[in-house]
Design an enzyme around this catalytic site. Structure first.
Site, PDB file in Angstrom:
ATOM      1  N   ASP A  42       0.923  -1.316  -0.042  1.00 37.46           N
ATOM      2  CA  ASP A  42       0.026   0.009   0.122  1.00 37.46           C
ATOM      3  C   ASP A  42       0.952   1.298   0.030  1.00 37.46           C
ATOM      4  O   ASP A  42       1.650   1.639   0.908  1.00 37.46           O
ATOM      5  CB  ASP A  42      -0.919   0.008   1.295  1.00 37.46           C
ATOM      6  CG  ASP A  42      -2.018  -1.063   1.135  1.00 37.46           C
ATOM      7  OD1 ASP A  42      -2.548  -1.164   0.002  1.00 37.46           O
ATOM      8  OD2 ASP A  42      -2.160  -1.640   2.274  1.00 37.46           O
ATOM      9  N   LYS A 246      28.330  25.079  11.631  1.00 42.71           N
ATOM     10  CA  LYS A 246      29.811  24.536  11.024  1.00 42.71           C
ATOM     11  C   LYS A 246      30.654  25.304  11.783  1.00 42.71           C
ATOM     12  O   LYS A 246      30.798  26.474  11.524  1.00 42.71           O
ATOM     13  CB  LYS A 246      29.657  24.956   9.653  1.00 42.71           C
ATOM     14  CG  LYS A 246      30.815  24.418   8.806  1.00 42.71           C
ATOM     15  CD  LYS A 246      31.103  24.864   7.605  1.00 42.71           C
ATOM     16  CE  LYS A 246      32.373  24.241   7.117  1.00 42.71           C
ATOM     17  NZ  LYS A 246      33.466  24.628   7.698  1.00 42.71           N
ATOM     18  N   ASP A 248      34.097  26.626  13.158  1.00 43.89           N
ATOM     19  CA  ASP A 248      35.620  27.020  12.426  1.00 43.89           C
ATOM     20  C   ASP A 248      36.704  26.594  13.276  1.00 43.89           C
ATOM     21  O   ASP A 248      37.327  27.200  14.127  1.00 43.89           O
ATOM     22  CB  ASP A 248      35.588  28.606  12.254  1.00 43.89           C
ATOM     23  CG  ASP A 248      36.411  29.121  11.180  1.00 43.89           C
ATOM     24  OD1 ASP A 248      37.089  28.109  10.518  1.00 43.89           O
ATOM     25  OD2 ASP A 248      36.563  30.200  11.007  1.00 43.89           O
ATOM     26  N   ASP A 709      20.661 -16.475 -11.650  1.00 46.59           N
ATOM     27  CA  ASP A 709      20.953 -16.128 -10.273  1.00 46.59           C
ATOM     28  C   ASP A 709      20.469 -17.197  -9.507  1.00 46.59           C
ATOM     29  O   ASP A 709      19.252 -17.314  -9.487  1.00 46.59           O
ATOM     30  CB  ASP A 709      20.150 -14.525 -10.070  1.00 46.59           C
ATOM     31  CG  ASP A 709      20.605 -14.096  -8.685  1.00 46.59           C
ATOM     32  OD1 ASP A 709      21.110 -14.619  -7.852  1.00 46.59           O
ATOM     33  OD2 ASP A 709      19.861 -13.138  -8.276  1.00 46.59           O
ATOM     34  N   GLY A 744      30.311 -13.053  -8.589  1.00 45.35           N
ATOM     35  CA  GLY A 744      29.436 -13.097  -7.335  1.00 45.35           C
ATOM     36  C   GLY A 744      28.941 -14.736  -7.277  1.00 45.35           C
ATOM     37  O   GLY A 744      30.004 -15.577  -7.335  1.00 45.35           O
ATOM     38  N   GLY A 746      26.948 -16.234  -9.410  1.00 45.04           N
ATOM     39  CA  GLY A 746      26.145 -16.904 -10.746  1.00 45.04           C
ATOM     40  C   GLY A 746      26.960 -16.965 -12.000  1.00 45.04           C
ATOM     41  O   GLY A 746      27.938 -16.749 -11.970  1.00 45.04           O
ATOM     42  N   ASP A 797      17.510 -14.088 -15.069  1.00 44.39           N
ATOM     43  CA  ASP A 797      17.232 -12.753 -14.953  1.00 44.39           C
ATOM     44  C   ASP A 797      17.399 -11.879 -16.233  1.00 44.39           C
ATOM     45  O   ASP A 797      18.329 -11.926 -16.635  1.00 44.39           O
ATOM     46  CB  ASP A 797      18.309 -12.106 -13.773  1.00 44.39           C
ATOM     47  CG  ASP A 797      17.900 -10.416 -13.685  1.00 44.39           C
ATOM     48  OD1 ASP A 797      16.944  -9.975 -14.319  1.00 44.39           O
ATOM     49  OD2 ASP A 797      18.650  -9.811 -12.740  1.00 44.39           O
TER      50      ASP A 797
END
Length: 869
Positions: A42, A246, A248, A709, A744, A746, A797
């Site tokens: 949703d 910031k 200094d 994969d 990797g 695959g 894939d």
């Protein structure tokens, strides 16, 4: 629609769903994973006091090429944004609801007009969903309005979908699953804070509960890598940001191990002995172990003064140095790095209240209202502000979670020379300034304003020993008449100067000396992503034609012999052999000794060695094509991110290429040669992912990639058989294919196309092949993304074959612990390979040396067209 329909469908005495709506101060969005009769996501946007809502069956996709169906449903109350739990059986929407992601949103243009026209563009600021999106109403309407949810092409676009963030075992959002491990059993997740009021951090949270979220960690007594800022011209908006002054001063990092306090500069130089009073102040906190981050400042007339700080460090005054603390990364055995920043600061504030010390101060912040915070800082004469994501972790990188906005533009420069004084001035007339641009030190202007006679005399004494006969920077931007008056010095000293932008000649406008930066070295300028002058300096154009590179084994071995990296030097050199010669040219490499793959103890210098060695093989895969890269500033084990646009100061050999989109022209990253490859390695790039189309014809793909994969349960022998099955299926319709390890887990089966084919036809064909494999062997293959769909199977894939999608290049490293390489193979040798990461940075070059021929040589000349189907 209105809440009338929402209430009509629900019996609130039987469901825990909220009945009423409360408008929040900042419009929020939420995505909920809903396990109803049909699992769906949703998607809800707060507008006019309600949540406009759509049911998205497959969830949002981060791929701009993927359009997700979104069915408009009834408006929900804003209080529904934090709802999680079970809707009991018998009630409308019965099932379990989890918050998948939430945050704030802002419309691009008028939200009401966008809804009316059916074209609602907006920006999301969530934990997972970020960047620009659009909801487009389709012409096919039934009982409910049908829309399409589409990701725009920006820095947050990638190839993942919502299920990438869902635990396949529990089918629950991963982010929430990880957080719940640290929550008490009875507790519920707290809603996202959207307050825009000033923070009083110690009082808004139970710090003991926050500490429970920390992870046990044994702390080393050494410096750590600091979180760095990106420079931006205006502060970010939204309640998800907090804003600090910031300061200094000098950045100081602190470690405490077994009660022993050590102080460090941001460059890991120990300052403990120089700052004994600050070390003693930290000891008063009575810590067993800790990591603290802050800024050392000196207050003068009620505000921080950098010159007073330098005088204090030179023992020229007795002003006390103050440690302004703004982050706490570790506390008494617990790492807090992954705890949201807002909670880390609450723990820090609580700690400092319990053990106060005059030299320790807490850096206060304001949540939201960035423009107001910036205006207040500028009016008070402060340097500016640092804006930080309130929910961010501490990654020790420059990933955009911290942003600095300066009230008065200033930057750091190397002193490359000086001019002689005129009139009443003494010592030097002006300092000549340089800054890295396009990979070399470049003259950018001169500064004399802000220096008095005493300063000028000191500068002459300081620079005299470094005088050189020839320019020590590129002086193309310097007027010829000025060159005769210049005295050049070796760039060793860094200063900071104010300026009012960059003039038309590329030089600083109205520069004024600010301060000598004794804490910085020239090499620090080379590794900065925030160089303001360089930000307006073009790094290349897509109009240049790609350079052709010959791929030969002899050339690769020649490069290996010519490569030399001195990892002990702060600024190392990569020596790359020139084509057809025995000499070589040098490319600079900073931080060559930085560890990139910790488990293998592989350094940045070794990564550069590898890429120089395989450059003549890798570059033809990517040259001239739009390119996505994976950058890992903190190494493969740190924060890594995809990027497709050219960064600032990336060197002269990194270019852009024009990509026509519906919304206009996008400039994608591209390189022309091996030098461009190594310029990207200098910028901490580990992976290279090119388009499947050449730069001169982006409308047509010249290759198809099937990424096989596997689920974790799939054995490697099945992977080998699967690749052969895909090959056979392609061969049956007249297509030859080639195979490589992915680096990797695959394998990739690659189909060259000559002539190239239109993207839509290629994507449809790839999808058809994947579906055919899943139909022929349903126990082996699946053609639908998502871990829950491929348990015990191999996902074919096919999604990498859409326009704008990319796939890893042959010979590219992968940003994973094993440092795997995507290695091309012959089909005959595939059976002897043991895994997808069998070839790594350690053995890939040896593999290339031993082979007789390029296994993909035929791919370059093969003529085969996409078949009609």
């Amino acid at each position: 629609m209105s809440l009338k329909e929402y209430k009509k469908k629900r019996n609130f005495s039987a469901t825990p769903e909220p009945a009423e709506s409360i408008r929040s101060k900042t419009p929020q969005f939420v995505v909920q994973l809903h396990h109803a009769s049909h699992r769906h996501f949703d998607f809800r946007l707060e507008l006019d006091g309600v949540l406009k809502s759509w049911a998205v069956p497959k969830g949002p996709s981060f791929d701009p090429a993927v359009k997700r169906l979104a069915m408009e449903v009834e408006d929900h109350p804003v209080s529904y944004a934090t709802f999680e739990g079970d809707i009991p059986k018998g009630n409308y929407g019965a099932g379990h609801v989890d918050v998948f992601d939430s945050g704030t949103w802002e419309a691009i243009g008028s939200a009401q007009q966008g809804l009316t026209k059916g074209d609602l563009k907006f920006v999301l600021h969530g934990d997972i969903l970020r960047g620009s999106w659009v909801l487009v109403r389709t012409g096919r309407q039934g009982k409910k309005n049908q829309w399409l949810l589409i990701k725009h092409r920006d820095e947050y676009a990638n190839e993942r979908d919502a299920d990438a963030f869902v635990d396949p075992k529990t089918d629950r959002p991963i982010s929430l699953t990880k957080r719940r491990k640290t929550w008490p059993k009875e507790s519920k997740p707290s809603p996202r804070k959207t307050s825009s009021s000033s923070a009083s951090p110690a009082s808004k949270a139970d710090t003991s509960e926050i500490l429970k979220a920390g992870e046990r960690e044994a702390l080393a007594s050494a410096a750590f890598t600091p979180e760095l800022c990106r420079l931006q011209s205006s502060p970010p908006s939204g309640a998800e940001w907090l804003h600090e002054i910031k300061w200094d001063g000098y950045r100081i990092l602190c470690t405490v191990v077994k009660g022993q306090v050590r102080l460090w500069s941001r460059n890991a130089i120990e300052w403990t002995d120089r700052l004994p009073e600050l070390a003693g102040a930290v000891r008063s906190l009575k810590l067993k172990s800790a990591q603290l981050d802050g800024e050392m400042i000196v207050l003068k007339d009620g505000r921080d003064d950098f010159n007073a700080l330098q005088a204090r460090l030179s023992a020229e005054n007795g002003e006390p140095a103050i440690y302004m603390l703004f982050d706490l990364l570790h506390l008494n055995g617990k790492s807090l790095r992954n705890v949201p920043l807002i909670d880390r600061k609450r723990v820090l504030a609580d700690l400092m209240q319990k053990h106060s010390h005059s030299l320790l101060r807490f850096s206060q912040h304001q949540v939201g209202s960035g423009e107001e915070a910036f205006a207040q800082a500028a009016a008070a004469g402060q340097e500016g502000i640092v804006s930080k994501r309130a929910d961010s972790s501490y990654s020790g990188s420059r990933n955009g979670d911290w942003i600095k906005v300066k009230a008065r533009p200033s930057d750091e420069f190397a002193v490359v020379g000086f001019t002689l004084p005129k009139g009443s001035r003494a010592g030097v007339g002006a300092l000549l300034l340089g800054q890295p641009r396009n990979g070399e030190m470049t003259y950018v202007g001169r500064v004399g304003t802000g220096l008095n006679n005493e300063d000028l005399r000191e500068w002459r004494n300081r620079l005299e020993p470094s005088i050189r006969d020839k320019p020590t920077a590129n002086i193309d931007l310097m007027a010829k008449v000025d060159r005769r008056l210049a005295i050049w010095v070796k760039p060793k000293i860094v200063i900071e100067a104010f300026y009012q932008g960059i003039g038309g000649q590329g030089l600083l406008r109205q520069p004024a000396f600010k301060v000598l930066r004794r804490d910085k070295k020239v090499v620090d300028l080379l590794d900065s992503d925030c160089s303001a002058p360089a930000a307006e300096h073009k790094t290349g154009s897509h109009s240049r034609s790609p350079l052709k590179v010959t791929s030969t084994k002899k050339r690769a071995q020649k490069v290996i012999r010519k490569l030399q990296v001195d990892e002990s030097a702060p600024l190392a050199e990569i020596r790359l052999a020139k084509d057809g010669t025995n000499d070589s040219e040098a490319l600079h490499l900073t931080h060559a000794d930085r560890i990139v793959f910790p488990k293998l103890e592989i350094s940045k210098g070794q990564v550069a060695e590898y890429y120089a060695a395989v450059a003549s093989l890798l570059v033809p895969e990517i040259v001239g094509r739009p390119l996505s890269i994976v950058r890992c500033p903190d190494g493969a084990s740190g924060t890594c991110f995809f990027q497709k646009h050219v960064g600032k100061g990336w060197g002269p050999n990194v270019h852009s290429i024009a990509v026509e989109e519906k919304s206009g022209t996008d400039e994608n990253l591209s390189i022309h040669d091996e030098r461009g490859l190594l310029d990207l390695v200098q910028m901490n790039v580990l992976e290279f992912h090119p388009w499947g189309a050449p730069g001169d014809d982006l409308a047509h793909a010249d290759r198809i990639v099937f990424d096989l994969d596997p689920h974790a349960s799939v054995k490697w022998t099945r992977m080998i058989a699967a690749a052969r099955d895909v090959r056979a299926q392609l061969k049956s319709i007249g297509l030859e294919s080639f195979v490589r390890t992915s680096g990797g887990k695959g394998l990739h089966v690659v189909v060259p196309l000559s002539p190239p084919a239109p993207w839509d036809a290629v994507k449809n064909f790839a999808h058809a092949v994947a579906q055919a494999m899943a139909t022929l062997k349903p126990k082996e293959f699946v053609a639908v993304a998502g871990d829950k769909n491929r348990v015990g199977k191999i996902f074919v894939d096919w999604l990498r074959n859409g326009r704008g999608a990319t796939s890893v290049a042959s010979y590219s490293l992968r940003a994973r612990d094993a440092a795997g390489v995507a290695m091309p193979l012959t089909w005959d040798e595939l059976g002897r390979v043991k895994s997808g990461d069998a070839f790594t940075i350690k053995n890939a070059v040896g593999k290339i040396r031993r082979r007789k021929d390029d296994p993909w040589e035929e791919l370059k000349v093969l003529k085969q067209a996409l078949p009609e189907f």
